[in-house]
Design a protein around this motif. Structure first.
Motif, PDB file in Angstrom:
ATOM      1  N   VAL A 215     -14.055   4.127  10.720  1.00 46.65           N
ATOM      2  CA  VAL A 215     -14.683   4.804  11.690  1.00 46.65           C
ATOM      3  C   VAL A 215     -14.322   6.410  11.363  1.00 46.65           C
ATOM      4  N   ALA A 216     -13.087   6.836  11.076  1.00 48.89           N
ATOM      5  CA  ALA A 216     -12.712   8.046  10.425  1.00 48.89           C
ATOM      6  C   ALA A 216     -13.591   8.425   9.243  1.00 48.89           C
ATOM      7  N   ALA A 217     -13.909   7.788   8.594  1.00 43.48           N
ATOM      8  CA  ALA A 217     -14.637   7.985   7.317  1.00 43.48           C
ATOM      9  C   ALA A 217     -16.241   8.206   7.571  1.00 43.48           C
ATOM     10  N   MET A 218     -16.720   7.505   8.510  1.00 39.42           N
ATOM     11  CA  MET A 218     -18.125   7.751   8.827  1.00 39.42           C
ATOM     12  C   MET A 218     -18.186   9.038   9.692  1.00 39.42           C
ATOM     13  N   LEU A 219     -17.430   9.362  10.568  1.00 36.21           N
ATOM     14  CA  LEU A 219     -17.457  10.493  11.253  1.00 36.21           C
ATOM     15  C   LEU A 219     -17.334  11.743  10.298  1.00 36.21           C
ATOM     16  N   ARG A 220     -16.507  11.641   9.384  1.00 34.69           N
ATOM     17  CA  ARG A 220     -16.092  12.829   8.428  1.00 34.69           C
ATOM     18  C   ARG A 220     -17.585  12.835   7.779  1.00 34.69           C
ATOM     19  N   ALA A 221     -18.140  11.885   7.375  1.00 33.18           N
ATOM     20  CA  ALA A 221     -19.346  11.919   6.459  1.00 33.18           C
ATOM     21  C   ALA A 221     -20.422  12.727   7.328  1.00 33.18           C
TER      22      ALA A 221
ATOM     23  N   THR B 233     -27.559  16.129  20.362  1.00 29.72           N
ATOM     24  CA  THR B 233     -26.767  15.010  20.436  1.00 29.72           C
ATOM     25  C   THR B 233     -27.568  13.957  19.683  1.00 29.72           C
ATOM     26  N   ALA B 234     -28.837  14.117  19.770  1.00 34.42           N
ATOM     27  CA  ALA B 234     -29.757  12.772  19.363  1.00 34.42           C
ATOM     28  C   ALA B 234     -29.625  12.825  18.081  1.00 34.42           C
ATOM     29  N   TYR B 235     -29.521  13.993  17.088  1.00 35.73           N
ATOM     30  CA  TYR B 235     -29.691  14.167  15.727  1.00 35.73           C
ATOM     31  C   TYR B 235     -28.210  13.669  15.333  1.00 35.73           C
ATOM     32  N   ALA B 236     -26.951  13.719  16.203  1.00 41.63           N
ATOM     33  CA  ALA B 236     -25.722  13.472  15.500  1.00 41.63           C
ATOM     34  C   ALA B 236     -25.716  11.967  15.884  1.00 41.63           C
ATOM     35  N   ALA B 237     -26.203  11.524  16.842  1.00 40.35           N
ATOM     36  CA  ALA B 237     -26.135   9.937  17.092  1.00 40.35           C
ATOM     37  C   ALA B 237     -26.914   9.258  16.148  1.00 40.35           C
ATOM     38  N   VAL B 238     -27.994   9.538  15.832  1.00 44.41           N
ATOM     39  CA  VAL B 238     -28.848   8.886  14.802  1.00 44.41           C
ATOM     40  C   VAL B 238     -28.469   8.871  13.614  1.00 44.41           C
ATOM     41  N   ALA B 239     -28.000  10.180  13.241  1.00 41.22           N
ATOM     42  CA  ALA B 239     -27.228  10.264  11.618  1.00 41.22           C
ATOM     43  C   ALA B 239     -26.439   9.223  11.705  1.00 41.22           C
ATOM     44  N   LEU B 240     -25.134   8.956  12.596  1.00 41.97           N
ATOM     45  CA  LEU B 240     -24.173   8.066  12.516  1.00 41.97           C
ATOM     46  C   LEU B 240     -24.789   6.557  12.389  1.00 41.97           C
ATOM     47  N   VAL B 241     -25.827   6.242  13.081  1.00 38.97           N
ATOM     48  CA  VAL B 241     -26.292   5.100  12.902  1.00 38.97           C
ATOM     49  C   VAL B 241     -26.853   4.669  11.546  1.00 38.97           C
TER      50      VAL B 241
ATOM     51  N   ARG C  36     -25.316   1.088  17.286  1.00 38.28           N
ATOM     52  CA  ARG C  36     -26.377   1.265  18.010  1.00 38.28           C
ATOM     53  C   ARG C  36     -26.223   2.544  18.928  1.00 38.28           C
ATOM     54  N   TRP C  37     -27.346   3.296  19.152  1.00 41.06           N
ATOM     55  CA  TRP C  37     -27.112   4.311  19.961  1.00 41.06           C
ATOM     56  C   TRP C  37     -27.461   4.362  21.348  1.00 41.06           C
ATOM     57  N   ASP C  38     -26.907   4.936  22.368  1.00 43.33           N
ATOM     58  CA  ASP C  38     -27.327   4.671  23.838  1.00 43.33           C
ATOM     59  C   ASP C  38     -27.299   6.212  24.448  1.00 43.33           C
TER      60      ASP C  38
ATOM     61  N   ILE D  51     -33.148  -0.554   9.960  1.00 43.68           N
ATOM     62  CA  ILE D  51     -32.651   0.864   9.803  1.00 43.68           C
ATOM     63  C   ILE D  51     -32.588   1.407   8.445  1.00 43.68           C
ATOM     64  N   ALA D  52     -32.807   2.387   7.734  1.00 44.84           N
ATOM     65  CA  ALA D  52     -32.822   2.864   6.308  1.00 44.84           C
ATOM     66  C   ALA D  52     -31.082   3.312   6.292  1.00 44.84           C
ATOM     67  N   GLY D  53     -30.288   2.738   5.442  1.00 44.32           N
ATOM     68  CA  GLY D  53     -29.189   3.268   5.144  1.00 44.32           C
ATOM     69  C   GLY D  53     -29.088   4.558   4.552  1.00 44.32           C
ATOM     70  N   VAL D  54     -28.136   5.532   5.135  1.00 42.19           N
ATOM     71  CA  VAL D  54     -28.094   6.837   4.400  1.00 42.19           C
ATOM     72  C   VAL D  54     -26.620   7.059   3.975  1.00 42.19           C
ATOM     73  N   SER D  55     -26.312   7.185   2.705  1.00 43.86           N
ATOM     74  CA  SER D  55     -25.266   7.200   1.937  1.00 43.86           C
ATOM     75  C   SER D  55     -24.548   8.569   2.241  1.00 43.86           C
ATOM     76  N   GLU D  56     -23.126   8.441   1.996  1.00 43.31           N
ATOM     77  CA  GLU D  56     -22.480   9.904   2.124  1.00 43.31           C
ATOM     78  C   GLU D  56     -22.982  10.861   1.279  1.00 43.31           C
ATOM     79  N   ALA D  57     -23.233  10.549   0.074  1.00 44.59           N
ATOM     80  CA  ALA D  57     -23.857  11.348  -1.119  1.00 44.59           C
ATOM     81  C   ALA D  57     -25.145  12.091  -0.347  1.00 44.59           C
ATOM     82  N   GLN D  58     -25.866  11.112   0.190  1.00 40.20           N
ATOM     83  CA  GLN D  58     -27.340  11.594   0.727  1.00 40.20           C
ATOM     84  C   GLN D  58     -27.189  12.526   2.090  1.00 40.20           C
ATOM     85  N   LEU D  59     -26.123  12.304   2.860  1.00 34.18           N
ATOM     86  CA  LEU D  59     -25.651  13.058   3.915  1.00 34.18           C
ATOM     87  C   LEU D  59     -25.266  14.427   3.480  1.00 34.18           C
ATOM     88  N   ALA D  60     -24.673  14.376   2.478  1.00 38.37           N
ATOM     89  CA  ALA D  60     -23.946  15.609   1.973  1.00 38.37           C
ATOM     90  C   ALA D  60     -25.112  16.613   1.373  1.00 38.37           C
ATOM     91  N   VAL D  61     -26.171  16.180   0.867  1.00 44.86           N
ATOM     92  CA  VAL D  61     -27.175  17.403   0.398  1.00 44.86           C
ATOM     93  C   VAL D  61     -28.111  17.422   1.356  1.00 44.86           C
TER      94      VAL D  61
END
Length: 359
Positions: free
Chosen positions: A25-31, A145-153, A164-166, A202-212
């Motif tokens: 959890v902590a690692a995903m939120l940090r990403a 809010t939506a962009y943050a929720a969808v990024a996490l999923v 899932r987001w709700d 849903i397409a996975g987005v890695s930490e490296a992809q998020l970072a750029v």
């Protein structure tokens, strides 16, 4: 002017030692909500106070706060946490455990920690967004809010974590400043409960992809849209809808504007004078026939975010810039949100490569 209001909800807590196993959890939120780097101050060119987060926010206000209700099986012990997003208490980028909520129940009741897994509650501090955008702030808070929720999923999908987001009915979150819960993301809760009906994964987005990920730079937009941009974005829209878990509300639609439509002199006026939209390669607009509703705004923003992160996960040569602040209607259709698209141009000189490094 720097808009008034806090960047984070004042909170005190302790940093728990993270386990090497369990739901990260902590690692995903940090990403999705942290970066060691800061956007430069436009006046000085020196690092400013806004972190280069992977999630976009209108005007860089970043009103979204992450409250976390953890059950068993996470990388931190069960309890209630807040993500330290900007570095109060002299640190940052970790979960702070709120000792007065050790049973996992917020003081107002309602949302509870699951037996296993975690529920991330996305709240907003509206003051900074309100001060900057006034009557246009409501849809922007929903979109942030939506962009943050969808990024996490999407990031959870890369880690093979059920998510899932709700949306939730807006509720005041207790504290010393106005803070409102707008959505939740369930992580690693029962797979049966987290299963969202969809045709594709849903397409996975890695930490490296998020970072750029960065919003496309206005200085790099073309003087004339690329000829095939409309086709490229139309195909991306169709592809993204195959894995989007929400049905469109009645009378909502998404359509692609390109070339001639982007040169419409009224286009910039309809999005609060943002004339730079004319230089995009394409623009996805999300509309409703008639009066906007909160459900339509949520569908619009989550679909736009889903398109952005689907393209990011596929490493498509596209850059995006969300377009908020739409006003009025045309032929009965009200625009709720826009997603500007630019086809990434190759950097041809060493100067260009240096100037755009890390953007």
């Amino acid at each position: 002017m720097q808009p008034p209001g806090p960047q984070d909800s004042p909170a005190s807590g302790t940093v728990e030692s993270q386990r090497h196993d369990g739901l990260p959890v902590a690692a995903m939120l940090r990403a999705i909500w942290w970066s060691e780097d800061f956007h430069p101050n436009p006046a000085t060119g020196l690092p400013g106070k806004v972190r280069k987060r992977p999630v976009p926010s209108a005007g860089g206000c970043y009103p979204v706060q992450l409250r976390v209700l953890c059950g068993e099986g996470c990388d931190v012990p069960p309890g209630t946490y807040v993500f330290n997003g900007t570095g109060f208490n002299g640190s940052g980028g970790e979960l702070l455990r709120l000792r007065n909520h050790d049973d996992g129940t917020p003081p107002q009741g309602g949302l509870r920690a699951p037996a296993r897994g975690a529920v991330v509650v996305l709240t907003v501090l509206p003051q900074r967004t309100l001060a900057k955008y006034h009557h246009r702030a409501g849809p922007l808070l929903i979109a942030d809010t939506a962009y943050a929720a969808v990024a996490l999923v999407h990031h959870a999908a890369a880690r093979d974590v059920d998510a899932r987001w709700d949306a939730v009915a807006p509720r005041r979150w207790p504290g010393s400043v106005p803070e409102f819960a707008l959505a939740t993301v369930s992580l690693g809760v029962s797979p049966a409960r987290c299963q969202q009906p969809r045709h594709d994964r849903i397409a996975g987005v890695s930490e490296a992809q998020l970072a750029v990920r960065r919003s496309c730079g206005l200085s790099r937009l073309r003087a004339r849209p690329a000829a095939d941009a409309g086709r490229v974005v139309g195909e991306l829209l169709e592809r993204s809808l195959l894995s989007f878990p929400q049905a469109a509300p009645s009378s909502c639609r998404a359509r692609v504007l390109s070339a001639e439509s982007l040169r419409d002199p009224e286009l910039a006026d309809r999005c609060a004078g943002q004339s730079w939209v004319r230089s995009l390669d394409a623009l996805l607009v999300f509309e409703i026939l008639g009066t906007p509703t909160p459900a339509a705004m949520w569908w619009t923003a989550t679909l736009a975010a889903h398109i952005l992160y689907t393209a990011l996960g596929a490493d498509l040569p596209l850059e995006f810039r969300p377009v908020g602040g739409w006003t009025g209607s045309r032929c009965g259709w009200t625009t709720l949100h826009g997603l500007g698209v630019a086809i990434r141009k190759p950097l041809t000189t060493n100067h260009e490569r240096a100037a755009n490094a890390g953007q």
